[in-house]
Design an enzyme around this catalytic site. Sequence first.
Site, PDB file in Angstrom:
ATOM      1  N   PHE A  11     -13.075  40.305  79.219  1.00 56.60           N
ATOM      2  CA  PHE A  11     -13.946  39.183  79.603  1.00 56.60           C
ATOM      3  C   PHE A  11     -13.132  37.921  79.958  1.00 56.60           C
ATOM      4  CE2 PHE A  11     -16.176  35.667  77.031  1.00 56.60           C
ATOM      5  CZ  PHE A  11     -16.716  35.065  78.151  1.00 56.60           C
ATOM      6  N   LEU A  33      -8.027  49.372  78.255  1.00 58.11           N
ATOM      7  CA  LEU A  33      -9.436  49.540  78.662  1.00 58.11           C
ATOM      8  C   LEU A  33     -10.348  49.956  77.504  1.00 58.11           C
ATOM      9  CD1 LEU A  33      -9.021  51.216  82.200  1.00 58.11           C
ATOM     10  CD2 LEU A  33      -9.223  48.787  81.645  1.00 58.11           C
ATOM     11  N   TYR A 141      -9.980  39.756  60.914  1.00 60.07           N
ATOM     12  CA  TYR A 141      -9.705  39.276  62.277  1.00 60.07           C
ATOM     13  C   TYR A 141      -9.090  37.860  62.241  1.00 60.07           C
ATOM     14  CZ  TYR A 141     -10.783  37.187  66.849  1.00 60.07           C
ATOM     15  OH  TYR A 141     -10.715  36.503  68.046  1.00 60.07           O
TER      16      TYR A 141
HETATM   17  N1  LIG Z   1     -14.714  35.748  73.046  1.00 64.25           N
HETATM   18  C1  LIG Z   1     -14.460  34.751  72.232  1.00 64.25           C
HETATM   19  O1  LIG Z   1     -15.354  33.961  71.929  1.00 64.25           O
HETATM   20  C2  LIG Z   1     -13.072  34.549  71.675  1.00 64.25           C
HETATM   21  C3  LIG Z   1     -12.871  33.488  70.777  1.00 64.25           C
HETATM   22  C4  LIG Z   1     -11.597  33.282  70.258  1.00 64.25           C
HETATM   23  C5  LIG Z   1     -10.553  34.097  70.659  1.00 64.25           C
HETATM   24  N2  LIG Z   1     -10.776  35.125  71.521  1.00 64.25           N
HETATM   25  C6  LIG Z   1      -9.634  35.975  71.881  1.00 64.25           C
HETATM   26  O2  LIG Z   1      -9.545  36.076  73.288  1.00 64.25           O
HETATM   27  C7  LIG Z   1      -9.041  37.356  73.640  1.00 64.25           C
HETATM   28  C8  LIG Z   1      -9.929  38.032  74.654  1.00 64.25           C
HETATM   29  O3  LIG Z   1     -11.216  38.220  74.098  1.00 64.25           O
HETATM   30  P1  LIG Z   1     -12.480  38.670  74.960  1.00 64.25           P
HETATM   31  O4  LIG Z   1     -13.662  38.015  74.387  1.00 64.25           O
HETATM   32  O5  LIG Z   1     -12.185  38.524  76.402  1.00 64.25           O
HETATM   33  O6  LIG Z   1     -12.570  40.212  74.541  1.00 64.25           O
HETATM   34  P2  LIG Z   1     -12.439  41.548  75.386  1.00 64.25           P
HETATM   35  O7  LIG Z   1     -12.648  42.656  74.424  1.00 64.25           O
HETATM   36  O8  LIG Z   1     -13.308  41.499  76.604  1.00 64.25           O
HETATM   37  O9  LIG Z   1     -10.927  41.501  75.863  1.00 64.25           O
HETATM   38  C9  LIG Z   1      -9.875  42.124  75.179  1.00 64.25           C
HETATM   39  C10 LIG Z   1      -9.100  42.979  76.179  1.00 64.25           C
HETATM   40  O10 LIG Z   1      -7.963  43.528  75.533  1.00 64.25           O
HETATM   41  C11 LIG Z   1      -7.917  44.926  75.756  1.00 64.25           C
HETATM   42  N3  LIG Z   1      -7.276  45.527  74.588  1.00 64.25           N
HETATM   43  C12 LIG Z   1      -7.734  45.554  73.314  1.00 64.25           C
HETATM   44  N4  LIG Z   1      -6.857  46.178  72.512  1.00 64.25           N
HETATM   45  C13 LIG Z   1      -5.811  46.551  73.287  1.00 64.25           C
HETATM   46  C14 LIG Z   1      -4.597  47.234  73.049  1.00 64.25           C
HETATM   47  N5  LIG Z   1      -4.283  47.674  71.833  1.00 64.25           N
HETATM   48  N6  LIG Z   1      -3.749  47.450  74.091  1.00 64.25           N
HETATM   49  C15 LIG Z   1      -4.069  47.019  75.343  1.00 64.25           C
HETATM   50  N7  LIG Z   1      -5.196  46.370  75.630  1.00 64.25           N
HETATM   51  C16 LIG Z   1      -6.066  46.136  74.618  1.00 64.25           C
HETATM   52  C17 LIG Z   1      -9.347  45.357  75.947  1.00 64.25           C
HETATM   53  O11 LIG Z   1      -9.489  46.557  76.686  1.00 64.25           O
HETATM   54  C18 LIG Z   1      -9.926  44.157  76.703  1.00 64.25           C
HETATM   55  O12 LIG Z   1      -9.749  44.290  78.095  1.00 64.25           O
HETATM   56  C19 LIG Z   1      -8.873  38.132  72.339  1.00 64.25           C
HETATM   57  O13 LIG Z   1      -7.535  38.007  71.907  1.00 64.25           O
HETATM   58  C20 LIG Z   1      -9.779  37.402  71.381  1.00 64.25           C
HETATM   59  O14 LIG Z   1      -9.361  37.529  70.047  1.00 64.25           O
HETATM   60  C21 LIG Z   1     -12.011  35.374  72.031  1.00 64.25           C
END
Ligand SMILES: NC(=O)c1ccc[n+]([C@@H]2O[C@H](COP(=O)([O-])OP(=O)(O)OC[C@H]3O[C@@H](n4cnc5c(N)ncnc54)[C@H](O)[C@@H]3O)[C@@H](O)[C@H]2O)c1
Length: 303
Positions: A11, A33, A141
């Site tokens: 995302f 993915l 987390y």
């Molecule tokens: N969404 C939020 O509100 C939020 C808030 C704070 C921090 N974050 C951080 O932002 C980042 C992205 O979050 P998001 O909301 O876009 O989530 P998301 O799940 O859409 O994105 C995470 C991506 O990482 C990939 N991924 C996960 N584990 C993996 C691995 N072991 N190897 C390779 N790829 C891997 C997934 O396929 C995905 O494309 C994360 O690190 C999350 O902790 C998100």
Amino acid sequence: MKILVTGGAGFIASHIVDAYIQAGHEVTVLDNLVTGKKENINPKAVFYHLDIQDAQVVDIFAKHRFDLVNHHAAQMDVRRSVEDPVYDARNNVLGMLNILQACVKTGVQRFIFASSGGAVYGEQVTFPADERHQTQPYSPYGITKLVGEKYLFFYALTYQLGYTILRYANVYGPRQNPHGEAGVVAIFCRRLLDGQQPIIFGNGEQTRDFVYVKDVVTANVKALDRKDNEILNIGTSTETTINEVYEHLNALIGAGMAQKHGPAKEGEQFRSVIDYGYAKKVLDWQPQYDLQTGLKETVAYFQ
Ligand SMILES: NC(=O)c1ccc[n+]([C@@H]2O[C@H](COP(=O)([O-])OP(=O)(O)OC[C@H]3O[C@@H](n4cnc5c(N)ncnc54)[C@H](O)[C@@H]3O)[C@@H](O)[C@H]2O)c1
């Protein structure tokens, strides 16, 4: 600049990839993915379908010689981290360490890390929390995000890897997964648009700080020029209840569905809101989207 974006099919980071490519950078995406989608990946990016824990990661680093790594790949589901802390730590600690080691081996100079202002502080004692607020995470987390931050301090100290840590509030917007456990805006949007009743956990008076994904992207663009080992909150300093989000979406979509509440989720934080004052000062960043505007764009996307 040659940039690696981990999690670039997900995302938030897929939007960052788009912005970096738009700005003329050479972008490589590493993603397994697990939650990301191939269709999110910008066709101009080089894509490796690989886990960040994989031993082959260093070969990709050796081949591309990245100037900067933007690390977004993670297990990001708070509830899953509670159910399976080992899985969470494998991805968020061991996976990140594998990336950091590859940085050291191939001379990467700069690192941007997506941390969580919603999770590392724990139940807040001051509102909004600034970066000096105590860190007492309530979930595995939150713990692994904080551990990632601590490792960056070590790698900067020992290997001069310059970093920027961005502690995001609750990010929402287009491409967020509406079928996951996290991401209340996407979940409510999808259900209201499909005429299905969303369930609000607890009394809905719990608060969050909702920041629009485009504002998060801007922070990641501004952070490209920096390597001064800063921790910055990326939020709106504005507290919004889940009931308010529901009513905004209900009105925007015209669903006319009354609130329905279910049991509260155990261990869920009650209030969360972070102060972006320091990011404004050192990064010249502040949110440009108010909730109403961000939600309107998000609803249009899900429509
Ligand atoms: N969404 C939020 O509100 C939020 C808030 C704070 C921090 N974050 C951080 O932002 C980042 C992205 O979050 P998001 O909301 O876009 O989530 P998301 O799940 O859409 O994105 C995470 C991506 O990482 C990939 N991924 C996960 N584990 C993996 C691995 N072991 N190897 C390779 N790829 C891997 C997934 O396929 C995905 O494309 C994360 O690190 C999350 O902790 C998100």
